[in-house]
Scaffold this motif. Sequence first.
Motif, PDB file in Angstrom:
ATOM      1  N   LYS A  55       0.841  -1.201   0.000  1.00 45.25           N
ATOM      2  CA  LYS A  55       0.000   0.000   0.000  1.00 45.25           C
ATOM      3  C   LYS A  55       0.873   1.248   0.000  1.00 45.25           C
ATOM      4  CE  LYS A  55      -4.441  -1.383   1.391  1.00 45.25           C
ATOM      5  NZ  LYS A  55      -5.309  -1.099   0.292  1.00 45.25           N
ATOM      6  N   ASP A  56       2.012   1.192   0.720  1.00 44.17           N
ATOM      7  CA  ASP A  56       2.930   2.327   0.740  1.00 44.17           C
ATOM      8  C   ASP A  56       3.543   2.553  -0.630  1.00 44.17           C
ATOM      9  OD1 ASP A  56       2.440   2.710   3.417  1.00 44.17           O
ATOM     10  OD2 ASP A  56       4.237   1.628   4.083  1.00 44.17           O
ATOM     11  N   LEU A  57       3.783   1.491  -1.379  1.00 42.17           N
ATOM     12  CA  LEU A  57       4.424   1.606  -2.686  1.00 42.17           C
ATOM     13  C   LEU A  57       3.452   2.029  -3.784  1.00 42.17           C
ATOM     14  CD1 LEU A  57       6.745  -1.523  -2.657  1.00 42.17           C
ATOM     15  CD2 LEU A  57       7.419   0.858  -2.443  1.00 42.17           C
ATOM     16  N   GLN A  58       2.146   1.895  -3.555  1.00 41.47           N
ATOM     17  CA  GLN A  58       1.174   2.191  -4.605  1.00 41.47           C
ATOM     18  C   GLN A  58       1.173   3.656  -5.001  1.00 41.47           C
ATOM     19  OE1 GLN A  58      -2.538   0.673  -3.243  1.00 41.47           O
ATOM     20  NE2 GLN A  58      -2.132  -1.403  -3.949  1.00 41.47           N
ATOM     21  N   HIS A  59       1.477   4.547  -4.090  1.00 40.43           N
ATOM     22  CA  HIS A  59       1.437   5.969  -4.412  1.00 40.43           C
ATOM     23  C   HIS A  59       2.702   6.430  -5.147  1.00 40.43           C
ATOM     24  CE1 HIS A  59       3.930   6.139  -0.799  1.00 40.43           C
ATOM     25  NE2 HIS A  59       4.342   7.319  -1.212  1.00 40.43           N
ATOM     26  N   LEU A  60       3.729   5.596  -5.201  1.00 42.34           N
ATOM     27  CA  LEU A  60       4.973   5.972  -5.862  1.00 42.34           C
ATOM     28  C   LEU A  60       4.838   5.873  -7.378  1.00 42.34           C
ATOM     29  CD1 LEU A  60       7.539   4.056  -3.624  1.00 42.34           C
ATOM     30  CD2 LEU A  60       6.920   6.468  -3.507  1.00 42.34           C
ATOM     31  N   SER A  61       5.618   6.682  -8.063  1.00 44.35           N
ATOM     32  CA  SER A  61       5.611   6.610  -9.523  1.00 44.35           C
ATOM     33  C   SER A  61       6.282   5.318  -9.968  1.00 44.35           C
ATOM     34  CB  SER A  61       6.359   7.813 -10.116  1.00 44.35           C
ATOM     35  OG  SER A  61       7.745   7.697  -9.851  1.00 44.35           O
ATOM     36  N   ARG A  62       6.079   4.982 -11.204  1.00 45.73           N
ATOM     37  CA  ARG A  62       6.685   3.768 -11.763  1.00 45.73           C
ATOM     38  C   ARG A  62       8.208   3.839 -11.671  1.00 45.73           C
ATOM     39  NH1 ARG A  62       5.332   1.813 -17.883  1.00 45.73           N
ATOM     40  NH2 ARG A  62       5.462  -0.384 -17.442  1.00 45.73           N
ATOM     41  N   GLU A  64      10.051   5.575  -9.526  1.00 46.89           N
ATOM     42  CA  GLU A  64      10.506   5.460  -8.134  1.00 46.89           C
ATOM     43  C   GLU A  64      10.442   4.015  -7.649  1.00 46.89           C
ATOM     44  OE1 GLU A  64      12.133   6.400  -4.533  1.00 46.89           O
ATOM     45  OE2 GLU A  64      12.022   7.615  -6.357  1.00 46.89           O
ATOM     46  N   ARG A  65       9.408   3.270  -8.033  1.00 43.67           N
ATOM     47  CA  ARG A  65       9.339   1.846  -7.680  1.00 43.67           C
ATOM     48  C   ARG A  65      10.502   1.094  -8.311  1.00 43.67           C
ATOM     49  NH1 ARG A  65       3.660   2.593  -8.582  1.00 43.67           N
ATOM     50  NH2 ARG A  65       3.875   1.670 -10.632  1.00 43.67           N
ATOM     51  N   ARG A  66      10.828   1.431  -9.566  1.00 49.09           N
ATOM     52  CA  ARG A  66      11.946   0.791 -10.252  1.00 49.09           C
ATOM     53  C   ARG A  66      13.260   1.100  -9.537  1.00 49.09           C
ATOM     54  NH1 ARG A  66      11.705   2.659 -15.813  1.00 49.09           N
ATOM     55  NH2 ARG A  66      10.151   1.057 -16.058  1.00 49.09           N
ATOM     56  N   ARG A  67      13.436   2.363  -9.114  1.00 49.09           N
ATOM     57  CA  ARG A  67      14.652   2.738  -8.389  1.00 49.09           C
ATOM     58  C   ARG A  67      14.784   1.965  -7.090  1.00 49.09           C
ATOM     59  NH1 ARG A  67      13.380   8.237  -8.802  1.00 49.09           N
ATOM     60  NH2 ARG A  67      14.078   8.911 -10.831  1.00 49.09           N
TER      61      ARG A  67
END
Length: 132
Positions: A55-62, A64-67
Amino acid sequence: MMLNSDAMELDLPPTHSETESGFSDCGGGAGPDGAGPGGPGGQARGLEPGEAARKDLQHLSREERRRRRRATAKYRTAHATRERIRVEAFNLAFAELRKLLPTLPPDKKLSKIEILRLAICYISYLNHVLDV
């Protein structure tokens, strides 16, 4: 055998981490819309430990998740291994090309750019010989 388990671990896609996987411990998971098996409000029995991180990662951009995924030790190790194999293959190809080129002295150490330039000149010379 330890080698096989490491190789299998390195072959997994980088998205197989606990916090980023689309699956919970029970086999269910969030879909693309973020809704779990219990519906849009989450599971009826509450959030599991991995789900809170998702749930914390859902608000991140694609990006930022990749980083964040690339910052894991497992990803870095796998990437370093792939890069090492790529460089070894690259160096082997240069060594094989070097063996085909005539130089004086024959054992002269050449840089990669010198090998490429010499190969270009040698190919040009062979084309000239064939044309005559």
